[in-house]
Design a protein around this motif. Structure first.
Motif, short mmCIF file in Angstrom:
data_model
loop_
_atom_site.label_atom_id
_atom_site.label_comp_id
_atom_site.label_asym_id
_atom_site.label_seq_id
_atom_site.Cartn_x
_atom_site.Cartn_y
_atom_site.Cartn_z
N ALA A 51 28.53 25.25 8.66
CA ALA A 51 29.78 25.22 9.15
C ALA A 51 30.68 26.58 8.90
O ALA A 51 31.53 26.59 9.51
CB ALA A 51 30.55 24.06 8.35
N PHE A 52 30.21 27.49 8.02
CA PHE A 52 30.69 28.77 7.88
C PHE A 52 31.22 29.61 9.20
O PHE A 52 32.33 30.01 9.28
CB PHE A 52 29.60 29.69 7.31
N TRP A 53 30.06 29.44 10.25
CA TRP A 53 30.45 29.93 11.55
C TRP A 53 31.46 29.39 12.46
O TRP A 53 31.79 29.96 13.43
CB TRP A 53 29.07 30.20 12.37
N ARG A 54 31.97 28.13 12.07
CA ARG A 54 32.84 27.45 12.86
C ARG A 54 34.26 27.53 12.29
O ARG A 54 35.32 27.07 12.91
CB ARG A 54 32.58 25.85 12.61
N MET A 55 34.66 28.54 11.65
CA MET A 55 36.00 28.93 11.24
C MET A 55 36.24 30.55 11.45
O MET A 55 35.34 31.26 11.27
CB MET A 55 35.92 28.92 9.67
N ASP A 56 37.42 30.72 11.87
CA ASP A 56 37.99 32.09 12.20
C ASP A 56 39.10 32.27 11.22
O ASP A 56 39.88 31.42 10.92
CB ASP A 56 38.66 32.18 13.75
N VAL A 57 39.03 33.42 10.65
CA VAL A 57 39.81 34.09 9.90
C VAL A 57 40.52 35.37 10.32
O VAL A 57 40.00 36.17 10.22
CB VAL A 57 39.33 34.05 8.44
N PRO A 58 41.72 34.85 10.94
CA PRO A 58 42.30 36.22 11.48
C PRO A 58 42.84 37.23 10.36
O PRO A 58 43.10 36.83 9.30
CB PRO A 58 43.46 35.74 12.22
N PRO A 59 43.04 38.28 10.76
CA PRO A 59 43.55 39.44 9.57
C PRO A 59 45.01 39.08 9.12
O PRO A 59 45.62 38.36 9.88
CB PRO A 59 43.67 40.66 10.26
N LEU A 60 45.31 39.38 7.89
CA LEU A 60 46.33 39.14 7.17
C LEU A 60 46.84 37.71 7.46
O LEU A 60 48.13 37.34 7.89
CB LEU A 60 47.52 40.08 7.65
N THR A 61 46.15 36.80 7.19
CA THR A 61 46.54 35.07 7.05
C THR A 61 46.04 34.72 5.80
O THR A 61 45.21 35.23 5.02
CB THR A 61 45.95 34.28 8.30
N ALA A 62 47.03 33.57 5.70
CA ALA A 62 46.72 32.76 4.23
C ALA A 62 45.97 31.54 4.51
O ALA A 62 46.42 30.66 5.15
CB ALA A 62 48.04 32.67 3.60
N THR A 63 45.28 31.11 3.57
CA THR A 63 44.52 30.00 3.36
C THR A 63 45.04 29.32 1.78
O THR A 63 44.58 30.10 0.89
CB THR A 63 43.09 30.14 3.65
N GLU A 64 45.39 28.26 1.65
CA GLU A 64 45.59 27.80 0.41
C GLU A 64 44.71 26.51 0.17
O GLU A 64 44.73 25.56 0.82
CB GLU A 64 47.14 27.50 0.29
N LEU A 65 44.25 26.58 -1.20
CA LEU A 65 43.33 25.73 -1.72
C LEU A 65 44.22 25.19 -2.97
O LEU A 65 45.00 25.77 -3.66
CB LEU A 65 42.13 26.05 -2.41
#
Length: 190
Positions: free
Chosen positions: A158-172
């Protein structure tokens, strides 16, 4: 006891534009302008951490974050592919690129497999889960993807199914080994 982990992807560098396996290149001029524009718009944190890459350390510095460098948060070790473009590697060995994109256990480049990256980031998440408070970390996009894979307990492909644009935040946010995931807010935007 709740732990909140905010993962910030670094500002863009030339390696992303060139689709180059990171060679620890600096931020681009556009990336520097963008990160400076959002400095000061991050949540307060009890602990601030950063991946060891130049890009992440520079982004953290430009954001005004004094952070501890944590080797467990390094991007995926790309071995012989480090510093080369995806096009160069694909031209030299298209089968290896295909295997890398389809098999999370592939490490034919002499570096770390995506499964190993996910395992490493998962162990780090397990460690921070035992301490309440807020953690803010500037990390490579592949570390953000690996953290999402671990938090959601989905297979590593599933790693390849996610895009992470520059300078964005993901919160856990989580406790007792269970994580919730908030995706893709951008510092400096409402």
């Amino acid at each position: 006891m709740t732990t909140r982990v905010t993962l910030i992807s670094p500002a863009a560098g030339d390696a992303q534009r060139e689709v180059r396996f990171d060679d620890d290149a600096p931020l681009s001029d556009a990336g520097l302008r963008r990160v400076r524009a959002v400095a000061g718009d991050l949540p307060a944190a009890d602990r601030t951490l950063v991946s060891p890459s130049v890009r992440c350390r520079r982004t953290a510095g430009e954001l005004g974050i004094s952070a501890e460098t944590v080797t467990e948060l390094a991007g995926c070790g790309m071995g012989d592919w480090r510093g080369r473009t995806l096009a160069e590697v694909a031209e030299a060995d298209p089968t290896a690129v295909s295997d890398w994109l389809s098999d999370p256990g592939f490490a034919g480049h002499g570096g770390e497999s995506l499964r190993e990256l996910c395992d490493r980031v998962g162990r780090w998440l397990d460690g921070v889960a035992g301490v309440s408070g807020r953690v803010l970390a500037v990390v490579e996009p592949d570390v953000v993807r690996a953290a999402a894979v671990c938090a959601l307990r989905v297979p590593p492909d599933a790693f390849w199914r996610m895009d992470v644009p520059p300078l964005t935040a993901t919160e856990l946010s989580g406790r007792d080994g269970r994580w919730n995931l908030a995706l893709g807010w951008t510092p400096g935007r409402p």
